[in-house]
Design a protein around this motif. Structure first.
Motif, mmCIF file in Angstrom:
data_model
loop_
_atom_site.group_PDB
_atom_site.id
_atom_site.type_symbol
_atom_site.label_atom_id
_atom_site.label_comp_id
_atom_site.label_asym_id
_atom_site.label_seq_id
_atom_site.Cartn_x
_atom_site.Cartn_y
_atom_site.Cartn_z
ATOM 1 N N UNK A 76 0.847 -1.198 0.000
ATOM 2 C CA UNK A 76 0.000 0.000 0.000
ATOM 3 C C UNK A 76 0.882 1.247 0.000
ATOM 4 N N UNK A 77 1.911 1.253 0.844
ATOM 5 C CA UNK A 77 2.831 2.396 0.888
ATOM 6 C C UNK A 77 3.524 2.581 -0.456
ATOM 7 N N UNK A 78 3.926 1.479 -1.066
ATOM 8 C CA UNK A 78 4.585 1.573 -2.374
ATOM 9 C C UNK A 78 3.650 2.170 -3.419
ATOM 10 N N UNK A 79 2.382 1.801 -3.370
ATOM 11 C CA UNK A 79 1.410 2.334 -4.318
ATOM 12 C C UNK A 79 1.100 3.805 -4.046
ATOM 13 N N UNK A 80 1.312 4.246 -2.819
ATOM 14 C CA UNK A 80 1.064 5.648 -2.462
ATOM 15 C C UNK A 80 2.296 6.541 -2.623
ATOM 16 N N UNK A 81 3.441 5.974 -3.036
ATOM 17 C CA UNK A 81 4.668 6.769 -3.226
ATOM 18 C C UNK A 81 4.432 8.029 -4.062
ATOM 19 N N UNK A 82 3.771 7.918 -5.223
ATOM 20 C CA UNK A 82 3.555 9.137 -6.024
ATOM 21 C C UNK A 82 2.757 10.201 -5.265
ATOM 22 N N UNK A 84 2.703 10.665 -1.938
ATOM 23 C CA UNK A 84 3.593 11.266 -0.939
ATOM 24 C C UNK A 84 4.631 12.177 -1.595
ATOM 25 N N UNK A 85 5.211 11.717 -2.710
ATOM 26 C CA UNK A 85 6.216 12.534 -3.404
ATOM 27 C C UNK A 85 5.612 13.858 -3.878
ATOM 28 N N UNK A 86 4.429 13.804 -4.465
ATOM 29 C CA UNK A 86 3.773 15.029 -4.938
ATOM 30 C C UNK A 86 3.527 15.982 -3.775
ATOM 31 N N UNK A 87 3.018 15.448 -2.672
ATOM 32 C CA UNK A 87 2.724 16.291 -1.514
ATOM 33 C C UNK A 87 3.996 16.938 -0.969
ATOM 34 N N UNK A 88 5.018 16.139 -0.752
ATOM 35 C CA UNK A 88 6.256 16.662 -0.168
ATOM 36 C C UNK A 88 6.913 17.684 -1.085
ATOM 37 N N UNK A 89 6.973 17.388 -2.364
ATOM 38 C CA UNK A 89 7.603 18.326 -3.302
ATOM 39 C C UNK A 89 6.800 19.606 -3.434
ATOM 40 N N UNK A 90 5.481 19.511 -3.366
ATOM 41 C CA UNK A 90 4.665 20.721 -3.495
ATOM 42 C C UNK A 90 4.864 21.655 -2.306
ATOM 43 N N UNK A 91 5.411 21.127 -1.220
ATOM 44 C CA UNK A 91 5.669 21.945 -0.032
ATOM 45 C C UNK A 91 7.166 22.182 0.192
ATOM 46 N N UNK A 92 7.988 21.832 -0.788
ATOM 47 C CA UNK A 92 9.415 22.098 -0.712
ATOM 48 C C UNK A 92 10.162 21.281 0.313
ATOM 49 N N UNK A 93 9.623 20.111 0.683
ATOM 50 C CA UNK A 93 10.284 19.253 1.654
ATOM 51 C C UNK A 93 11.361 18.436 0.955
ATOM 52 N N UNK A 94 12.493 18.282 1.600
ATOM 53 C CA UNK A 94 13.592 17.469 1.064
ATOM 54 C C UNK A 94 13.851 16.304 1.985
ATOM 55 N N UNK A 95 14.521 15.299 1.446
ATOM 56 C CA UNK A 95 14.814 14.082 2.208
ATOM 57 C C UNK A 95 15.980 14.234 3.148
#
Length: 95
Positions: A76-82, A84-95
Motif C-alpha cells: 500500500x505504501x509503495x502504491x502511495x509513493x507518487x 507522498x512525493x507530490x505532496x512533499x515536493x509541493x511543499x518544498x520538503x527534502x529528504x
C-alpha cells in the motif's frame, strides 16, 4: 514544484516518505492532506489485494483514521509513493 534530483526524496523508502508526509501534515495542521489520503487510500488497498479492507474503509471514517498509520506499510505504501512525493515536493520538503 517539479521533481528534482537534489531533493533526495526518491532515495527514501515508501515508509520514510509516508512518515515525512504525515509528520509535515500534522505539524502544519494540513487537513487537506488527510482528506486526500483518505480519498486515495481505498484505491491503493484494492490494488494491493486488500479489497475487503478497501470496502470497509469506504463505509467507515474510523477505519480511514486507523489506516493512516497502515498507509506507510508494505505494498500500500509503495502504491502511495507518487501521492507522498507530490505532496512533499509541493511543499518544498527534502529528504
Amino acid at each position: 514544484m517539479a521533481a528534482t534530483d537534489d531533493d533526495n526524496l526518491d532515495t527514501l523508502s515508501s515508509k520514510e516518505l509516508h512518515d515525512l508526509a504525515v509528520h509535515r501534515a500534522r505539524r502544519h495542521l494540513d487537513v487537506k492532506f488527510y482528506y486526500r489520503l483518505m480519498q486515495v487510500l481505498p484505491q491503493a488497498e484494492a490494488a494491493a489485494g486488500e479489497q475487503d479492507k478497501a470496502d470497509w474503509d469506504v463505509q467507515s471514517l474510523k477505519a480511514h483514521i486507523d489506516d493512516i498509520t497502515d498507509s506507510g506499510e508494505g505494498e500500500v505504501a509503495d502504491l502511495l509513493r507518487p501521492f507522498y512525493l507530490e505532496y512533499l515536493r509541493s511543499h518544498g520538503v527534502t529528504g
